[in-house]
Design an enzyme around this catalytic site. Structure first.
Site: not given
Length: 295
Positions: A200, A246
């Site tokens: 991610s 993220h």
């Protein structure tokens, strides 16, 4: 004015479409052959822009094809397969996922963990215990099918266009350093014994770079902004998501992406790879700081 004359006047006033992508209107033409070209097909020249065919063939300038090698927007070499690195990255992620499914014990050696056992014991495992490789292996490790499925779909959709516009080496640097930035921020801010894994961070780096690229090409920014907003809402509303990865990847992707597409032509490589080195240096610094705290 009769209907036939009106139709002819409208056709004369219409904006031509790119000769390689007829559905894309453009007002720019190749300075050699004068065919209309869209931003994706534009290759910077000393004067104006040229199309890939004219640059690849030398265009009758007296220079051989290698003297005017086609270049991407960021200065990379145009490759025959513009998604080769993306395919390899997806293949590596898939291979690690299958290996973990076959041998579950591998997972504990690959995911990111700061220190184990936790304080007050001296860590013997984790990044603080000397297993620095976890910052990298965690970027390619997934445990759930939905997790790898979503990340690989995003990698395919975002990675292909970025690889095409940046070139293979620059694109790979963007992906790896964004992933490392996500790992470093997770290591810094998450609990020392908290485990995390997944691509991610690198994928969010691609999100950031895609937004920068679309702005550079003057594309409609609304789709990527909406998609990014949805992903950020999910990041902070669902439990069990390493939001640090993220955000770290996103920030690194924006910084590196900006350097890639806005670097001045005369110092392009220096600015691009210098920015990559700078971000990588920040990653190392954050890792050393956190290791000193945990150890």
């Amino acid at each position: 004015m009769d209907d036939q004359a009106a139709d002819g006047w409208q056709d004369a006033q219409s904006v031509p479409g790119c000769y390689r992508h007829p559905d894309r209107e453009t007002g720019v033409r190749c300075t050699r052959c004068e065919r209309p070209i869209c931003p994706e097909c534009m290759i910077e020249a000393s004067v104006g822009f040229q199309c890939p065919e004219c640059v690849r063939g030398g265009g009758g300038t007296g220079h051989g094809p290698s003297a005017s090698m086609p270049r991407t927007l960021a200065g990379g070499t145009i490759a025959a397969d513009p998604r080769l690195v993306t395919k390899i990255l997806i293949g590596i992620n898939a291979a690690v996922f299958l290996a973990v499914m076959i041998e579950k014990s591998l997972l504990s050696d690959l995911y990111l963990v700061g220190a184990w056992p936790p304080a007050p014991f001296t860590p013997t495992q984790g990044v603080a215990g000397g297993e620095w490789y976890r910052l990298v292996t965690s970027m390619f490790t997934h445990e759930e099918i939905w997790h790898i499925g979503f990340n690989m779909l995003s990698l395919w959709l975002l990675g292909g266009p970025l690889e095409q516009h940046l070139g293979r080496a620059r694109y790979l640097a963007l992906y790896l350093i964004s992933g490392l930035a996500g790992s470093a921020l997770t290591y810094l801010l998450a609990g020392g014994s908290t485990a995390s894994l997944g691509a991610s961070g690198a994928v969010f780096g691609l999100f950031g770079a895609t937004a920068v690229l679309m702005r550079r090409l003057r594309y409609d920014m609304r789709p990527i902004i909406a998609l990014l907003a949805i992903n950020l809402v999910i990041t902070f509303s669902w439990t069990g998501i390493a939001w640090q990865a993220h955000i770290g990847g996103l920030v690194a992707g924006v910084v590196i992406g900006y350097a890639m597409v806005h670097a001045p032509r005369e110092r392009r490589a220096l600015v691009q790879y210098g920015t990559c080195a700078l971000v990588l240096g920040v990653v190392v610094l954050l890792t050393l700081m956190r290791t000193a705290q945990l150890a």
